[in-house]
Design a protein around this motif. Structure first.
Motif, PDB file in Angstrom:
ATOM      1  N   VAL A   1       0.833  -1.200   0.000  1.00 61.41           N
ATOM      2  CA  VAL A   1       0.000   0.000   0.000  1.00 61.41           C
ATOM      3  C   VAL A   1       0.869   1.252   0.000  1.00 61.41           C
ATOM      4  O   VAL A   1       1.854   1.332   0.748  1.00 61.41           O
ATOM      5  CB  VAL A   1      -0.913   0.030   1.248  1.00 61.41           C
ATOM      6  N   LEU A   2       0.484   2.238  -0.823  1.00 60.92           N
ATOM      7  CA  LEU A   2       1.047   3.584  -0.752  1.00 60.92           C
ATOM      8  C   LEU A   2      -0.067   4.533  -0.357  1.00 60.92           C
ATOM      9  O   LEU A   2      -1.106   4.595  -1.027  1.00 60.92           O
ATOM     10  CB  LEU A   2       1.632   4.010  -2.096  1.00 60.92           C
ATOM     11  N   ASP A   3       0.135   5.290   0.713  1.00 60.79           N
ATOM     12  CA  ASP A   3      -0.894   6.187   1.244  1.00 60.79           C
ATOM     13  C   ASP A   3      -0.398   7.625   1.227  1.00 60.79           C
ATOM     14  O   ASP A   3       0.703   7.915   1.702  1.00 60.79           O
ATOM     15  CB  ASP A   3      -1.252   5.757   2.675  1.00 60.79           C
ATOM     16  N   LEU A   4      -1.230   8.526   0.709  1.00 61.54           N
ATOM     17  CA  LEU A   4      -0.924   9.955   0.694  1.00 61.54           C
ATOM     18  C   LEU A   4      -1.617  10.697   1.824  1.00 61.54           C
ATOM     19  O   LEU A   4      -1.473  11.904   1.948  1.00 61.54           O
ATOM     20  CB  LEU A   4      -1.344  10.587  -0.634  1.00 61.54           C
ATOM     21  N   ALA A   5      -2.404   9.981   2.635  1.00 67.51           N
ATOM     22  CA  ALA A   5      -3.256  10.613   3.645  1.00 67.51           C
ATOM     23  C   ALA A   5      -4.087  11.726   3.009  1.00 67.51           C
ATOM     24  O   ALA A   5      -3.971  12.897   3.364  1.00 67.51           O
ATOM     25  CB  ALA A   5      -2.423  11.162   4.808  1.00 67.51           C
ATOM     26  N   PRO A   6      -4.945  11.362   2.037  1.00 63.34           N
ATOM     27  CA  PRO A   6      -5.710  12.381   1.313  1.00 63.34           C
ATOM     28  C   PRO A   6      -6.706  13.113   2.204  1.00 63.34           C
ATOM     29  O   PRO A   6      -7.385  12.508   3.041  1.00 63.34           O
ATOM     30  CB  PRO A   6      -6.420  11.576   0.224  1.00 63.34           C
ATOM     31  N   ILE A   7      -6.761  14.418   2.022  1.00 63.20           N
ATOM     32  CA  ILE A   7      -7.737  15.265   2.723  1.00 63.20           C
ATOM     33  C   ILE A   7      -8.966  15.364   1.830  1.00 63.20           C
ATOM     34  O   ILE A   7      -8.857  15.646   0.633  1.00 63.20           O
ATOM     35  CB  ILE A   7      -7.158  16.656   3.006  1.00 63.20           C
ATOM     36  N   LEU A   8     -10.125  15.138   2.383  1.00 67.87           N
ATOM     37  CA  LEU A   8     -11.358  15.170   1.610  1.00 67.87           C
ATOM     38  C   LEU A   8     -11.972  16.559   1.621  1.00 67.87           C
ATOM     39  O   LEU A   8     -11.760  17.345   2.560  1.00 67.87           O
ATOM     40  CB  LEU A   8     -12.361  14.167   2.179  1.00 67.87           C
ATOM     41  N   ALA A   9     -12.730  16.890   0.604  1.00 65.86           N
ATOM     42  CA  ALA A   9     -13.437  18.167   0.554  1.00 65.86           C
ATOM     43  C   ALA A   9     -14.307  18.307   1.797  1.00 65.86           C
ATOM     44  O   ALA A   9     -15.093  17.416   2.131  1.00 65.86           O
ATOM     45  CB  ALA A   9     -14.291  18.245  -0.707  1.00 65.86           C
TER      46      ALA A   9
END
Length: 374
Positions: free
Chosen positions: A7-15
């Motif tokens: 797994v590669l995670d960017l820790a995405p921030i959601l709208a």
């Protein structure tokens, strides 16, 4: 069962969400990924990006290590132009001291790329066109050069480096990191320096690259494992792995080349549902390629409301076309094509959806299909 899946995670921030929300979701996803049987959990390093909370890999990895037990953890990748080799070794040495034998130190270039981008803009354009190799789409190339030499990039560079600092080349960085890990470092006059923590740390070194340039060649010459970024630069993935293998020399680490290749994926119970979950992806990529930095990840409803121009669609076409979207069987088949075309020894998948439960479910469905397939 295919090659290992990570797994590669960017820790995405959601709208509408916050960085804190994103980081708490990362901790939850890491726990779940370990339960699902993924081999590694890597986090990215991105700066000045409104839609990504993964800016400090070592800090985030320490939090992930505290809530997991055995899954390998790593950086994908530490940007070597923004801090000293000593700082990198101390950070990952600290992690290894607390959680021994679990960390991969993935390294990527930064800083040097702006000079290379200027040279690229001055030279001839890359040939356009796309092709299919062993069932894998290799799209026409996209150049990040205009973004890398922009005034915005110059501002970021000034904030990321000390005044007057010069980013060293990757070979120099590796020399210092490996010397500090082996320790002590001496000056030939009886003086020595030790990285504490860091010296003797049980770290697995990786080099990440998006082309057949310096990163791939250095990884090969040093006999280190190499991670190629199909999800970032799909047009150049075959060039990257070929350059690495051509340059490879056996080392104390590896007797032969070892390649990991990344891919963007979204998995759902059926193809139609997966396409709906993946529908905001093009808008997200568009924000990156226009120089804004990834926007907070939009909802499918907001993405559907966007009125696309032909130029906007063309800007993101290669990334949208190379995102693997569908049912577990559909995506597993696409990943097998990626593995076959690149000869990858391991695959690294990254998934972003607006709803966290859908993201967790995507990883779960893929793991079940991949790990149980003959």
């Amino acid at each position: 069962m295919g090659v290992p899946l990570s797994v590669l995670d960017l820790a995405p921030i959601l709208a509408g969400g916050t960085a804190g929300d994103a980081l708490r979701r990362t901790l939850d996803l890491a726990r779940r990924a370990e339960q699902f049987g993924y081999a590694r959990y890597w986090v990215a390093e991105h700066h000045f990006t409104p839609g990504v909370a993964s800016s400090q890999p070592a800090l985030l990895l320490g939090q992930i290590a505290a809530v997991t037990d055995r899954i390998r953890l790593g950086s994908g990748a530490v940007q070597t132009g923004h801090q000293t080799p000593l700082s990198i070794v101390e950070q990952f040495g600290l992690l290894d001291a607390l959680y021994p034998g679990r960390f991969d130190l993935g390294l990527g270039r930064s800083g040097q790329r702006r000079t290379e981008a200027a040279a690229e803009l001055a030279g001839p354009a890359e040939p356009a066109g796309e092709r299919v190799v062993d069932g894998l789409l290799i799209p026409k190339p996209f150049s990040f050069a205009p973004l890398l030499v922009s005034a915005r990039a110059a501002l970021f560079g000034r904030l990321l480096q000390q005044p007057g600092a010069q980013a060293p080349d990757l070979t120099g960085v590796l020399d210092q990191i490996t010397a500090l890990l082996a320790g002590p470092v001496t000056d030939g006059h009886g003086n020595e320096a030790r990285a504490v923590p860091g010296e003797g740390a049980d770290l697995e070194l990786w080099i990440l690259g998006s082309s057949g340039g310096e990163s791939a060649r250095v990884a090969g010459r040093r006999g280190l494992p190499f991670a190629a970024n199909y999800h970032v630069a799909p047009a150049k993935v075959l060039e990257a792995v070929e350059a690495y293998r051509d340059a490879f020399r056996p080392s104390a680490v590896l007797s032969g080349p070892r390649v990991m290749v990344s891919a963007d994926v979204v998995v759902a119970a059926d193809d139609a549902t997966a396409r709906e979950l993946a529908s905001p992806y093009g808008l997200w990529v568009h924000s990156v390629r226009t120089g804004e930095g990834a926007i907070p990840y939009p909802s499918p409803r907001d993405a559907a409301a966007h009125e696309w121009t032909e130029a906007e669609r063309d800007l993101v076409a290669d990334r949208v076309a190379t995102q693997f979207v569908g049912s577990p069987r559909t995506v597993a088949g696409q990943l097998r094509a990626l593995q076959r075309a690149t000869g990858a020894d391991e695959l690294l998948v990254t998934t972003v959806t607006f709803d966290h439960a859908d993201r967790v479910r995507s990883y779960e469905l893929l793991a079940k299909e991949w790990l149980t397939a003959p």
